[in-house]
Design an enzyme around this catalytic site. Structure first.
Site, PDB file in Angstrom:
ATOM      1  CB  CYS A  34      26.291  29.841 -22.544  1.00 17.55           C
ATOM      2  SG  CYS A  34      27.726  30.888 -22.585  1.00 17.55           S
ATOM      3  NE  ARG A  36      24.700  24.031 -23.460  1.00 25.26           N
ATOM      4  CZ  ARG A  36      24.627  23.621 -24.712  1.00 25.26           C
ATOM      5  NH1 ARG A  36      24.242  22.398 -24.971  1.00 25.26           N
ATOM      6  NH2 ARG A  36      24.939  24.414 -25.711  1.00 25.26           N
ATOM      7  CD1 TRP A  57      32.543  27.013 -19.456  1.00 26.90           C
ATOM      8  CD2 TRP A  57      33.204  27.671 -21.484  1.00 26.90           C
ATOM      9  NE1 TRP A  57      33.714  26.367 -19.750  1.00 26.90           N
ATOM     10  CE2 TRP A  57      34.146  26.756 -20.982  1.00 26.90           C
ATOM     11  CE3 TRP A  57      33.413  28.214 -22.746  1.00 26.90           C
ATOM     12  CZ2 TRP A  57      35.276  26.375 -21.701  1.00 26.90           C
ATOM     13  CZ3 TRP A  57      34.533  27.841 -23.460  1.00 26.90           C
ATOM     14  CH2 TRP A  57      35.449  26.928 -22.933  1.00 26.90           C
ATOM     15  CG  ASN A  61      25.586  29.373 -26.376  1.00 31.20           C
ATOM     16  OD1 ASN A  61      26.794  29.561 -26.394  1.00 31.20           O
ATOM     17  ND2 ASN A  61      25.038  28.207 -26.646  1.00 31.20           N
ATOM     18  N   GLY A  62      27.340  32.216 -27.373  1.00 32.23           N
ATOM     19  CA  GLY A  62      28.080  32.447 -28.621  1.00 32.23           C
ATOM     20  C   GLY A  62      28.935  33.693 -28.515  1.00 32.23           C
ATOM     21  CD  GLU A 119      38.984   8.952 -25.564  1.00 33.34           C
ATOM     22  OE1 GLU A 119      39.441   9.816 -26.338  1.00 33.34           O
ATOM     23  OE2 GLU A 119      37.995   9.149 -24.836  1.00 33.34           O
ATOM     24  CE  LYS A 142      36.729  10.268 -22.100  1.00 36.16           C
ATOM     25  NZ  LYS A 142      37.156  11.168 -23.160  1.00 36.16           N
ATOM     26  CD  GLU A 144      38.068  14.720 -21.047  1.00 30.47           C
ATOM     27  OE1 GLU A 144      37.871  13.684 -21.665  1.00 30.47           O
ATOM     28  OE2 GLU A 144      37.488  15.780 -21.297  1.00 30.47           O
ATOM     29  CG  HIS A 203      61.876   7.488 -32.231  1.00 29.78           C
ATOM     30  ND1 HIS A 203      63.056   7.371 -32.929  1.00 29.78           N
ATOM     31  CD2 HIS A 203      61.112   6.433 -32.603  1.00 29.78           C
ATOM     32  CE1 HIS A 203      63.012   6.289 -33.696  1.00 29.78           C
ATOM     33  NE2 HIS A 203      61.841   5.695 -33.517  1.00 29.78           N
ATOM     34  CE  LYS A 249      28.822  15.599 -23.849  1.00 34.42           C
ATOM     35  NZ  LYS A 249      29.862  14.554 -23.753  1.00 34.42           N
TER      36      LYS A 249
END
Ligand code: F6R
Length: 608
Positions: free
Chosen positions: A2, A27, A75, A101-102, A481, A485, A488, A504, A603
């Site tokens: 948030c 965010r 969020w 927020n939280g 990475e 990327k 996401e 394997h 974020k």
């Protein structure tokens, strides 16, 4: 996560709050809202979805007289992302409004108590419980500051909150605990916000708040108190160096692209004060002993930075190094030896799991080093020593330039400790220093070509169902990475693998429409990568080899050769990384995805 902004001053508050919320969009959010005080009344307007939905609702309203207000991008954590769960929340009596927020962990118990007192709730959120908990403490003769503090003392969990009352129409109360909140100090106006860009057009004077602090702002005053005792806390505003351009797109289509293109200057900024006279010195490490062992703990992309740097600490500084995911580290009982240092890496400095890992390491008596980008963040403040990455504000949700800066600083730290211990060969120092001096120019020259190539590959492969990224040695974390990327941003399933692990299991995935990206720089592991590549091609899987300009002894026969310039030793990783970042960026653009705010992501992950 948030975003919060609160404003009290001489300007129309609502447009300013909306502008601030736009700057916090990175965010991640799924609903938004504002509360402004007008004619001594609290007016709450909320909307599901993007900020444009909120703006449409506000368009026909009379808002011009309001000079104080709070705004929020939510969020969803408790309750689905709809209008009634959006913030601000008003108390049942209508006399208070709050953004949060939280997560308030004990909200269920508080809700039960309040329900028994006849309070009704209109949302599923813990935040609505909190605003009613404050109202419940507000009896005749009790100042709002005391009631607010009393309710917060009874709340467990994480919060950054801002509170408004029509009885004090030009005052905002705010507090933080394990969630980010800053104070912006202006001329005849003051701000509270989750992050600096929210108020950056108006002031660069920032007060970094600590956990357990509560603040009261009016247009001309700001005061900080201890939550426990309400005693005043002496704080100073710090002038920050960010400029507006750093927080704007600067002509680029997306923040992500801008941030990829900023990497050459990020490398220069990270090295500028740490390389002098042909040698490396990381001043932040100077007063601390060289650790006998190093435990790197981080999440996501920052974790990949740690993996990438591990061999450098071992080879150059002779420090046995392990790298762990913070969410795993925090829930086992890790054995940490005497002399072992824990290095936590975090762009935001607020990641809940990484912060928890830091606290465990401190409890166990270890030296805790923090590698952070956000100045004054929780991790930066709680670590024994903080080394800042100096990447500047990273707005796009997907981390790019922050990783680049982490890799540079970790490399410098390995050189610093190697020199301090006497384990570093002088020619390594010379080559690294010379290589770091030319790398920004080399990267700058290469980036436009990488983008063109990435665009072509996106056209060719964006329709595929999955992708495989492979590498060995320091290219392995970069393969991870690359896959992260792509996942996401493009929502294409992608796997990152150590090339040697192919046989394997993942080799079973290979088929003609399943592309494999193999990182095959001209290093000692080239022949090994070459045979992995041949194994894939033998099964008719398309292979894109990210490699260096052809030379005798390094021939490759791949479906597609993606040639990038060669750089000294580990520095080649910065070019490979940029190529992979461009690939994910162009693939996401090709698919029409929201590049800067990919779905379901935030974020700064301040909750577990
Ligand atoms: C991926 C990404 C995340 C973060 C992770 C840790 O692009 O950005 O994986 O790297 O959430 O965040 P920080 O570094 O802020 O602790």
């Amino acid at each position: 996560m948030c975003g919060i902004i609160g404003y009290t001053g001489h300007r129309p508050a609502v447009p300013l709050i909306l502008e601030g919320l736009h700057r916090l969009e990175y965010r991640g959010y799924d609903s938004s809202g504002v509360c402004f005080v007008q004619n001594k009344e609290l007016n709450v307007v909320r909307a599901k979805g993007k900020l444009t939905a909120l703006e449409e609702k506000l368009a026909g309203m009379e808002i011009s007289l309001a000079t104080t207000g709070i705004g929020h991008t939510r969020w969803a954590t408790h309750g689905e992302p709809n209008e009634s769960n959006a913030h601000p929340h008003k108390s049942f009596a209508g006399n208070l409004s709050l953004v949060h927020n939280g997560i308030i962990e004990n909200y269920q118990e508080t809700k039960k108590e309040l329900l028994a007192k006849g309070i009704q709730f209109f949302s599923d959120t813990d935040s609505e419980v909190l605003v009613n908990a404050v109202a419940n403490e507000l009896r005749p003769g009790v100042p709002l500051l005391e009631a607010f503090a009393a309710a917060l003392r009874k709340s467990t969990g994480a919060y950054a909150v801002a509170l408004l009352s029509p009885d004090e129409p030009n005052t905002i109360y705010a507090a933080r605990h394990s969630a980010p909140l800053l104070l912006g100090v202006g001329m005849g106006e003051n701000f509270v916000a989750s992050d600096i860009p929210a108020f950056l057009p108006y002031t660069k004077d920032v007060v970094f708040l600590e956990d357990g602090e509560i603040v009261r702002i009016t247009p001309t005053t700001w005061e900080v108190f201890s939550l426990a005792t309400l005693a005043p806390v002496a704080k100073k505003a710090q002038r920050i160096q960010w400029d507006m351009q750093a927080a704007e797109k600067g002509g680029f289509r997306h923040f992500m692209l801008k941030e990829i293109f900023e990497q050459p200057s990020v490398i220069t900024n990270c090295t500028a004060s740490r390389i002098q006279g042909g040698s490396v010195n990381v001043p932040e490490l100077a007063q601390k002993p060289v650790p006998s062992r190093l435990r790197i703990v981080a999440c996501g992309t920052s974790f990949h930075a740690g993996m990438w740097a591990q061999p450098l600490f071992e080879e150059w500084a002779g420090i046995p190094t392990t790298v762990e995911i913070a969410s795993e580290f925090r829930y086992r009982n890790p054995i940490l030896e005497k002399g072992e240092a824990v290095l936590v890496i975090s762009q935001s400095g607020e990641t809940a799991d990484t912060l928890a890992a830091l606290r465990i390491a401190r409890e166990k008596g270890c030296l805790v080093l923090g590698l952070c980008n956000v100045v004054g963040s929780s991790i930066a403040r709680e670590a024994d020593t903080v080394v800042y990455t100096q990447a500047g504000p990273e707005i796009s949700v997907a981390s790019t330039k922050a990783l680049c800066s982490q890799m540079v600083v970790l490399l410098l730290m390995a050189l610093h400790w190697g020199k301090a211990k006497g384990t570093l060969a002088p020619e390594i120092m010379q080559q690294a220093v010379a290589g770091l001096a030319t790398l920004p120019g080399q990267l700058e020259e290469t980036l436009p070509n990488l983008q063109t190539e990435a665009k072509n590959l996106a056209w060719r492969f964006a329709a595929c169902k999955g992708m495989l990224f492979m590498g060995r040695g320091q290219a392995y974390p970069l393969a991870l990475e690359g896959a992260l990327k792509v996942k996401e941003l493009s929502y294409i399933h992608a796997e990152g693998y150590a090339s040697g692990e192919m046989k394997h299991g993942p080799i079973a995935l290979i088929e003609p429409d399943f592309p494999s990206f193999i990182l095959a720089p001209h290093d000692a592991l080239f022949p090994k990568n070459k045979s992995n590549l041949e194994e894939v091609q033998a099964r008719r899987g398309p292979v894109i080899a990210l490699t260096n300009p052809p030379k005798p002894g390094f021939e490759l026969n791949a479906t597609h050769l993606w040639i990038i310039p060669e750089a000294w030793g580990p520095l080649g990783g910065f070019l490979q990384l940029a190529a992979l970042q461009m690939l994910s960026y162009e693939t996401a653009c090709h698919l029409g995805n929201d590049v800067d705010q990919p779905r379901n992501l935030a974020k700064s992950v301040t909750v577990e």
